[in-house]
Design a protein around this motif. Structure first.
Motif, PDB file in Angstrom:
ATOM      1  N   SER A  76     -51.024  35.681  66.724  1.00  0.00           N
ATOM      2  CA  SER A  76     -50.403  35.051  67.889  1.00  0.00           C
ATOM      3  C   SER A  76     -49.185  35.828  68.349  1.00  0.00           C
ATOM      4  N   THR A  77     -48.337  36.198  67.393  1.00  0.00           N
ATOM      5  CA  THR A  77     -47.170  37.008  67.752  1.00  0.00           C
ATOM      6  C   THR A  77     -47.634  38.322  68.361  1.00  0.00           C
ATOM      7  N   GLY A  78     -48.686  38.873  67.757  1.00  0.00           N
ATOM      8  CA  GLY A  78     -49.257  40.104  68.295  1.00  0.00           C
ATOM      9  C   GLY A  78     -49.705  39.931  69.736  1.00  0.00           C
ATOM     10  N   PHE A  79     -50.315  38.777  70.033  1.00  0.00           N
ATOM     11  CA  PHE A  79     -50.776  38.508  71.399  1.00  0.00           C
ATOM     12  C   PHE A  79     -49.612  38.523  72.379  1.00  0.00           C
ATOM     13  N   GLY A  80     -48.505  37.860  71.979  1.00  0.00           N
ATOM     14  CA  GLY A  80     -47.331  37.832  72.839  1.00  0.00           C
ATOM     15  C   GLY A  80     -46.800  39.231  73.116  1.00  0.00           C
ATOM     16  N   LEU A  81     -46.719  40.037  72.056  1.00  0.00           N
ATOM     17  CA  LEU A  81     -46.203  41.397  72.226  1.00  0.00           C
ATOM     18  C   LEU A  81     -47.162  42.250  73.044  1.00  0.00           C
ATOM     19  N   LEU A  82     -48.461  42.001  72.827  1.00  0.00           N
ATOM     20  CA  LEU A  82     -49.483  42.744  73.580  1.00  0.00           C
ATOM     21  C   LEU A  82     -49.360  42.430  75.072  1.00  0.00           C
ATOM     22  N   ALA A  83     -49.125  41.146  75.387  1.00  0.00           N
ATOM     23  CA  ALA A  83     -48.964  40.756  76.789  1.00  0.00           C
ATOM     24  C   ALA A  83     -47.789  41.495  77.410  1.00  0.00           C
ATOM     25  N   LEU A  84     -46.692  41.587  76.650  1.00  0.00           N
ATOM     26  CA  LEU A  84     -45.511  42.298  77.149  1.00  0.00           C
ATOM     27  C   LEU A  84     -45.843  43.771  77.384  1.00  0.00           C
ATOM     28  N   ALA A  85     -46.575  44.351  76.420  1.00  0.00           N
ATOM     29  CA  ALA A  85     -46.938  45.762  76.542  1.00  0.00           C
ATOM     30  C   ALA A  85     -47.838  45.979  77.759  1.00  0.00           C
TER      31      ALA A  85
END
Lengths: 301, 296
Positions: B32-41
């Protein structure tokens, strides 16, 4: 002595003056609320004289700008709720799990880096999300769903979901952190694993706080304007299909504001009636969230 | 209740299964945290790849144009600057004054609570509703038209809850001993606030003001509602002139069908984001100054 008492008098007069001025400042916020309610209600009254509230709240056709005119707000409500719920389906579980990760598992160092990065997402203007949906998300989705139209609810849901994600995660984190340590330790002492403690004790214990975070985030999604205007289009219709173009209440207000509808006409008054509906909806959600969070705080004092 | 569900859920589960579940849960959280960071990227990548090529000095100093390659953001940038200055002019005294009243003067009465609850609720009102308020009151009743002043007044009301709340927090962070010491030597409340509390609370208040203004920089919807959209030829020369701002310029370009204008929109977004990051960076720095000064 006379000089001293004169000075004191002056100081006290000044004291009273400052007090009065700051009180006036504080009253501005009350006047703002009164102003919002007054403007929305007084402009809507004219509208509801022509169109019955029954027709407005139960009608399933919204074509105020085209003949034959029809003033049923349900298609706009449908579009608004569909995008808010869709965004919630993305943001709520993900946001809660991010909160669990950051507050229960992550090392202090990771937290310090990841949290501000995620909060960046909350600071991005909504117009930017709209542009991102239009030029990046929709083309990307089209490689999976080739027949997807340029304006569609799905890409709006995704970007609004990303937009409210930091709000869900940081408010849920606060709620999780408020669960007392002895509850966790008690469960750990009974032999539960860390994950079991989180799922069985911490999350249920923080539930009303977490629920309040969800509702606040959904209210934010309901009131969102520019992202949905750019991404979801301007076709008010009753549909639950996310691959279609829909219109939200806020997007309709923008559409009319952009056009040259003359002031004082029935079409022009529709934006205030729609605005009133939107205001009531978000107000109810916010009040509900505040009640939940107050009850939650009382529990662990 | 939770204890019961724990014991029934896990009775008889083999330890391996429990360990596996443990791993899986951590993995889902990490994902989930990865998803958030991926969205930012993805957001960063999407904007930079689209808009990087149009960024140039000419892009910043040129006026809007019918030709995408000649268009620039000068008028919008100047308009945003004007709007921010006028908005700050209204919102700073109002916000700080309200916070001082609520924290330093007001007794804990029903009216104080009403004001407080009201501020919380105002913070949740959608920005477009503020636009309708501005349209009815500032544009029509006060006859300000589609002017900078009408826009700034609308924006001031919109960001007022943010400014008030953070100014209150800044005041609350000042230790009580400061006030008591000053009152004990005979200063009045206002003298205490002006000479001892406000200087200490200043960096914290500035943080809130900057955060509020950075919200106003990115807002589009209320300005569209008051009618600020449209082609503006020159720069505003006073508060009663018509204007355009960065988000509206971006909206204009984004809703054009030609691809070239989308690049202009992305370029303008990059400039807007750079301004916002500068603002927020300053706010974070101020917050650290505030914390250091109050020794927490």
């Amino acid at each position: 002595m006379a000089i001293a008492s004169g000075l004191t008098k002056k100081r006290h007069a000044k004291e009273r003056l400052v007090r009065a001025v700051t009180l006036l400042c504080a009253l501005v916020s009350i006047v703002t609320t009164v102003g919002i309610v007054y403007v929305l209600v007084s402009e809507s009254i004219g509208f509801f004289m022509e169109v019955s509230p029954w027709e407005f709240f139960t009608g399933t056709r919204w074509t105020p700008l085209l003949e034959p005119k029809s003033f049923g707000v349900l298609p706009l409500l449908n579009g608004t709720m569909m995008i808010a719920v869709g965004a919630g389906i993305i943001a709520v579980p993900t946001g809660l799990l991010i909160a669990v990760h950051l507050s229960e598992y992550a090392a202090q160092r990771t937290r310090r880096v990841v949290k501000p990065l995620l909060e960046l997402l909350a600071g991005v203007p909504t117009i930017v999300y709209g542009f991102f949906a239009l030029t990046f998300v929709t083309p990307l989705l089209r490689s999976f769903i080739p027949e997807l139209p340029v304006f569609n609810a799905l890409s709006a849901m995704i970007v609004v979901g990303i937009m409210i994600l930091p709000m869900v995660s940081s408010l849920s984190e606060d709620a999780l952190a408020a669960v007392p340590k002895d509850l966790r330790e008690g469960a750990l002492a009974l032999g539960a694993t860390k994950g079991e403690v989180i799922r069985g004790v911490v999350i249920p214990g923080a539930l009303s706080g977490v629920m309040s975070a969800f509702i606040l985030a959904l209210a934010r999604a309901v009131g969102e304007t520019m992202a949905v205007t750019l991404a979801a289009g301007a076709t008010a219709k009753m549909t639950l299909d996310p691959t279609e173009s829909v219109q939200t209440m806020s997007a309709y207000i923008v559409q009319v504001s952009l056009g040259d509808t003359p002031q004082g006409t029935l079409e022009y008054q529709t934006i205030f009636a729609v605005g009133l509906t939107l205001f009531m909806l978000t107000l109810t959600m916010n009040l509900l969230a505040n009640r939940l969070v107050t009850r939650f705080r009382q529990r662990y004092v | 209740m939770s204890d019961k569900s724990l014991s029934t859920e896990h009775r008889g589960q083999p330890p391996i299964w429990r360990a596996l579940k443990e791993r899986l849960f951590l993995l889902v959280c990490l994902g989930s945290t990865g998803f958030g960071l991926l969205a930012l990227a993805a957001l960063t990548y999407g904007l930079v790849s689209e808009g990087w090529s149009v960024l140039s000095w000419d892009f910043i100093t040129a006026f809007p144009s019918r030709f995408a390659d000649k268009a620039g953001i000068y008028a919008a940038l100047v308009g945003t600057l004007w709007l921010m200055v006028i908005t700050a002019f209204f919102t700073v005294p109002l916000g700080v004054g309200t916070a001082i009243y609520l924290e330093e003067f007001a007794a804990k009465s029903r009216i104080t609570r009403l004001i407080q609850v009201n501020i919380t609720n105002l913070a949740g009102v959608p920005s477009i509703v503020y636009g309708l308020l501005g349209l009815a009151i500032f544009v029509r009743t006060m006859h300000l038209g589609r002017s900078l002043l009408a826009g700034a007044l609308t924006m001031s009301l919109l960001i007022l809850p943010v400014v008030i709340t953070s100014a209150q927090e800044a005041l609350r962070a000042v230790p009580h001993t400061y006030r008591e010491a000053s009152l004990a030597v005979g200063a009045t409340r206002w003298e205490t606030v002006r000479n001892h509390v406000l200087p200490q609370a200043l960096p914290g208040m500035l943080t809130g003001i900057i955060l509020g203004l950075s919200r106003a920089i990115g807002e589009t919807a209320p300005l569209i509602t008051i009618g600020a959209l449209g082609y503006v030829a020159g720069l505003p020369r006073g508060p009663l002139d018509s204007f355009t701002v960065m988000p509206i310029q971006i909206y204009n370009w984004a809703s054009m069908p030609q691809k070239e204008f989308h690049a202009d929109a992305a370029g303008a977004i990059l400039v807007l984001m750079a301004v916002l990051i500068l603002f927020n960076g300053t706010a974070i720095y101020m917050r650290q100054v505030a914390r250091k000064r109050l020794g927490s």
